[in-house]
Design a protein around this motif. Structure first.
Motif, PDB file in Angstrom:
ATOM      1  N   ALA A  60       1.012  -1.381   0.088  1.00 36.85           N
ATOM      2  CA  ALA A  60       0.175  -0.126  -0.114  1.00 36.85           C
ATOM      3  C   ALA A  60       0.995   1.145   0.044  1.00 36.85           C
ATOM      4  O   ALA A  60       0.407   2.287  -0.664  1.00 36.85           O
ATOM      5  N   ALA A  61       1.972   1.057   0.699  1.00 36.74           N
ATOM      6  CA  ALA A  61       2.843   2.475   0.829  1.00 36.74           C
ATOM      7  C   ALA A  61       3.398   2.737  -0.630  1.00 36.74           C
ATOM      8  O   ALA A  61       3.571   3.875  -0.775  1.00 36.74           O
ATOM      9  N   VAL A  62       3.710   1.864  -1.347  1.00 34.69           N
ATOM     10  CA  VAL A  62       4.223   2.021  -2.724  1.00 34.69           C
ATOM     11  C   VAL A  62       3.248   2.585  -3.597  1.00 34.69           C
ATOM     12  O   VAL A  62       3.507   3.554  -4.589  1.00 34.69           O
ATOM     13  N   LEU A  63       1.970   2.341  -3.629  1.00 36.67           N
ATOM     14  CA  LEU A  63       0.780   2.706  -4.033  1.00 36.67           C
ATOM     15  C   LEU A  63       0.309   4.091  -3.972  1.00 36.67           C
ATOM     16  O   LEU A  63      -0.279   4.777  -4.740  1.00 36.67           O
ATOM     17  N   ALA A  64       0.498   4.550  -2.476  1.00 44.09           N
ATOM     18  CA  ALA A  64      -0.211   5.876  -2.281  1.00 44.09           C
ATOM     19  C   ALA A  64       0.428   7.134  -2.763  1.00 44.09           C
ATOM     20  O   ALA A  64       1.507   7.171  -2.827  1.00 44.09           O
ATOM     21  N   PRO A  65      -0.410   8.031  -3.203  1.00 41.46           N
ATOM     22  CA  PRO A  65       0.010   9.007  -3.663  1.00 41.46           C
ATOM     23  C   PRO A  65       0.329  10.287  -2.606  1.00 41.46           C
ATOM     24  O   PRO A  65      -0.096  10.018  -1.458  1.00 41.46           O
ATOM     25  N   VAL A 111      -6.857   7.861   2.890  1.00 43.20           N
ATOM     26  CA  VAL A 111      -6.846   6.354   3.167  1.00 43.20           C
ATOM     27  C   VAL A 111      -7.916   5.911   4.344  1.00 43.20           C
ATOM     28  O   VAL A 111      -8.208   6.514   5.175  1.00 43.20           O
ATOM     29  N   VAL A 112      -8.502   4.758   4.030  1.00 42.58           N
ATOM     30  CA  VAL A 112      -9.412   4.012   4.836  1.00 42.58           C
ATOM     31  C   VAL A 112      -8.983   2.653   5.230  1.00 42.58           C
ATOM     32  O   VAL A 112      -8.638   2.040   4.319  1.00 42.58           O
ATOM     33  N   ASP A 113      -9.303   2.265   6.302  1.00 44.54           N
ATOM     34  CA  ASP A 113      -8.997   1.027   7.001  1.00 44.54           C
ATOM     35  C   ASP A 113     -10.144   0.578   7.538  1.00 44.54           C
ATOM     36  O   ASP A 113     -10.555   0.865   8.549  1.00 44.54           O
ATOM     37  N   LEU A 114     -10.638  -0.542   6.566  1.00 46.77           N
ATOM     38  CA  LEU A 114     -11.947  -1.262   6.912  1.00 46.77           C
ATOM     39  C   LEU A 114     -11.739  -2.370   7.694  1.00 46.77           C
ATOM     40  O   LEU A 114     -10.583  -2.890   7.454  1.00 46.77           O
ATOM     41  N   CYS A 115     -12.715  -3.039   8.394  1.00 47.17           N
ATOM     42  CA  CYS A 115     -12.445  -4.135   9.463  1.00 47.17           C
ATOM     43  C   CYS A 115     -11.047  -3.676   9.959  1.00 47.17           C
ATOM     44  O   CYS A 115     -10.074  -4.721  10.107  1.00 47.17           O
ATOM     45  N   CYS A 116     -10.927  -2.519  10.750  1.00 49.99           N
ATOM     46  CA  CYS A 116      -9.585  -2.027  11.209  1.00 49.99           C
ATOM     47  C   CYS A 116      -8.929  -2.858  12.436  1.00 49.99           C
ATOM     48  O   CYS A 116      -7.744  -2.797  12.646  1.00 49.99           O
ATOM     49  N   VAL A 175       4.517   6.370   7.595  1.00 54.69           N
ATOM     50  CA  VAL A 175       5.419   6.165   6.749  1.00 54.69           C
ATOM     51  C   VAL A 175       4.921   7.227   5.234  1.00 54.69           C
ATOM     52  O   VAL A 175       5.668   7.503   4.316  1.00 54.69           O
ATOM     53  N   LEU A 176       3.743   7.695   5.346  1.00 53.66           N
ATOM     54  CA  LEU A 176       3.171   8.607   4.472  1.00 53.66           C
ATOM     55  C   LEU A 176       3.377  10.102   4.653  1.00 53.66           C
ATOM     56  O   LEU A 176       3.430  10.486   6.022  1.00 53.66           O
ATOM     57  N   ASP A 177       3.287  11.144   3.756  1.00 53.49           N
ATOM     58  CA  ASP A 177       3.222  12.315   4.067  1.00 53.49           C
ATOM     59  C   ASP A 177       1.923  13.169   4.012  1.00 53.49           C
ATOM     60  O   ASP A 177       1.241  13.051   3.098  1.00 53.49           O
ATOM     61  N   HIS A 178       1.577  13.421   5.158  1.00 56.83           N
ATOM     62  CA  HIS A 178       0.340  14.292   5.393  1.00 56.83           C
ATOM     63  C   HIS A 178      -1.219  13.412   4.780  1.00 56.83           C
ATOM     64  O   HIS A 178      -1.854  13.952   4.054  1.00 56.83           O
ATOM     65  N   ALA A 179      -1.014  12.334   5.230  1.00 62.74           N
ATOM     66  CA  ALA A 179      -2.322  11.458   4.995  1.00 62.74           C
ATOM     67  C   ALA A 179      -3.587  11.921   5.535  1.00 62.74           C
ATOM     68  O   ALA A 179      -3.273  12.199   6.758  1.00 62.74           O
ATOM     69  N   ARG A 237      -7.384   4.296  20.382  1.00 65.11           N
ATOM     70  CA  ARG A 237      -6.130   4.587  21.130  1.00 65.11           C
ATOM     71  C   ARG A 237      -5.016   4.682  20.124  1.00 65.11           C
ATOM     72  O   ARG A 237      -4.090   5.405  20.607  1.00 65.11           O
ATOM     73  N   ASN A 238      -5.235   4.037  18.972  1.00 67.65           N
ATOM     74  CA  ASN A 238      -4.139   3.717  18.234  1.00 67.65           C
ATOM     75  C   ASN A 238      -4.075   4.784  16.879  1.00 67.65           C
ATOM     76  O   ASN A 238      -3.378   5.706  16.442  1.00 67.65           O
ATOM     77  N   VAL A 239      -5.513   5.073  16.454  1.00 67.04           N
ATOM     78  CA  VAL A 239      -5.725   5.904  15.330  1.00 67.04           C
ATOM     79  C   VAL A 239      -5.913   7.251  15.713  1.00 67.04           C
ATOM     80  O   VAL A 239      -5.287   8.150  14.971  1.00 67.04           O
ATOM     81  N   VAL A 240      -6.817   7.688  16.761  1.00 70.00           N
ATOM     82  CA  VAL A 240      -6.733   8.901  16.979  1.00 70.00           C
ATOM     83  C   VAL A 240      -5.236   9.553  17.423  1.00 70.00           C
ATOM     84  O   VAL A 240      -5.083  10.772  16.877  1.00 70.00           O
ATOM     85  N   ALA A 241      -4.540   9.007  18.024  1.00 69.86           N
ATOM     86  CA  ALA A 241      -3.249   9.341  18.179  1.00 69.86           C
ATOM     87  C   ALA A 241      -2.151   9.759  17.088  1.00 69.86           C
ATOM     88  O   ALA A 241      -1.430  10.347  17.160  1.00 69.86           O
ATOM     89  N   ALA A 242      -2.521   9.045  15.987  1.00 70.32           N
ATOM     90  CA  ALA A 242      -1.977   9.233  14.854  1.00 70.32           C
ATOM     91  C   ALA A 242      -2.522  10.063  13.942  1.00 70.32           C
ATOM     92  O   ALA A 242      -2.289  10.075  12.591  1.00 70.32           O
ATOM     93  N   GLY A 243      -3.866  10.839  14.349  1.00 70.20           N
ATOM     94  CA  GLY A 243      -4.084  11.741  13.537  1.00 70.20           C
ATOM     95  C   GLY A 243      -5.587  11.428  12.710  1.00 70.20           C
ATOM     96  O   GLY A 243      -5.841  12.192  11.725  1.00 70.20           O
TER      97      GLY A 243
END
Length: 274
Positions: free
Chosen positions: A89-94, A99-104, A116-120, A137-143
């Motif tokens: 996914a990191a290779v493909l992301a513009p 980004v959406v994480d379903l069944c997260c 590893v992305l810039d301003h996602a 706890r993991n997602v909100v802390a990462a924005g």
């Protein structure tokens, strides 16, 4: 029989873990000792591990893609093989990807990707309330933002047609094979995170059926499956108007299907076309 909480030599912990079937007993003992705050707490942690609780649930965290991800009891533990999906996914992301994480589950995949992305701009969703509480706890802390609900249902409508990378770590174990899973998964992880229906692809079909509505032109859906299921998964992707390809990692024994929404054609006035 539990160890005395006042005296917990590492050798005794290793012996107990080994007797319980822990293959990496020495490594686990080091982690438990490092995490425990008191001898009483350490004894309780060793007891829980010996009773079959996944190490990550005992520790309260899992290492995934170099991150320490909070993992609560009952929540799906991210597997190391799924790191391959994140790398793809990191290779493909513009740049500035949506980004959406379903069944997260714990939110590990999305957190690892955006690290590893810039301003996602990113969002996560799960149907399991326990997973959503953990993911926050993991997602909100990462924005990011987390929503509770069935697949796309809880996502903001403003995301339709804008998602560059759609991660969907859907359950893909066939129902009849659930009982063949190791007890750590079968007993201690939510069934909704494991059971993919009769052929393991029920949830995936629902994801791919609506993926084109949510993906941006040229956007990508990535999901993990077994090598055996991959051909049927590819057929499903193609029937739903997406362009499939399969990526594999022998090192991690991982199979990932990447489904791409066709880009908009260059029409009059676009890119110099006539």
């Amino acid at each position: 029989m539990s160890l005395s909480p006042s005296f917990l030599p590492s050798s005794a912990i290793v012996t107990r873990l080994r007797a319980a079937g822990c293959v990496f007993a020495e490594d686990e003992a080091r982690l438990l000792i490092a995490e425990a705050r008191t001898p009483v707490g350490l004894a309780a942690m060793v007891d829980r591990r010996v009773d079959g609780l996944p190490l990550e649930h005992v520790l309260g965290w899992a290492e995934f893609c170099g991150l320490r991800v909070a993992v609560d009891p009952g929540v799906f533990v991210p597997r190391r093989r799924t790191e391959f999906l994140v790398r793809e996914a990191a290779v493909l992301a513009p740049p500035r990807a949506v980004v959406v994480d379903l069944c997260c589950g714990s939110g590990a995949l999305g957190a690892a990707l955006v690290a590893v992305l810039d301003h996602a701009e990113w969002y996560a969703a799960d149907i399991d309330p326990a997973a959503v509480r953990c993911a926050r706890r993991n997602v909100v802390a990462a924005g990011g933002e987390v929503f509770e609900g069935d697949l796309y249902d809880p996502l903001p409508a403003t995301l339709r047609g804008r998602v560059d990378v759609l991660l969907a770590n859907v359950p893909y174990v066939p129902t009849e094979e659930i009982e063949l899973l190791p007890p750590e998964a079968r007993v201690h992880e939510a069934r909704v995170a494991l059971d993919g229906g009769a052929d393991g692809l029920d949830v995936l079909r629902r994801v791919t059926a609506a993926a084109a509505v949510w993906l941006a032109p040229g956007g990508h859906l990535l999901f993990e499956t077994s090598e055996r299921q991959a051909p049927r998964a590819v057929d499903t992707v193609a029937r739903d108007g997406l362009i499939p390809r399969v990526a594999t990692s022998d090192e991690l024994d991982a199979t990932v299907v990447i489904a791409t929404r066709p880009a908009l054609p260059s029409g009059p006035g676009r890119d110099g076309g006539s």
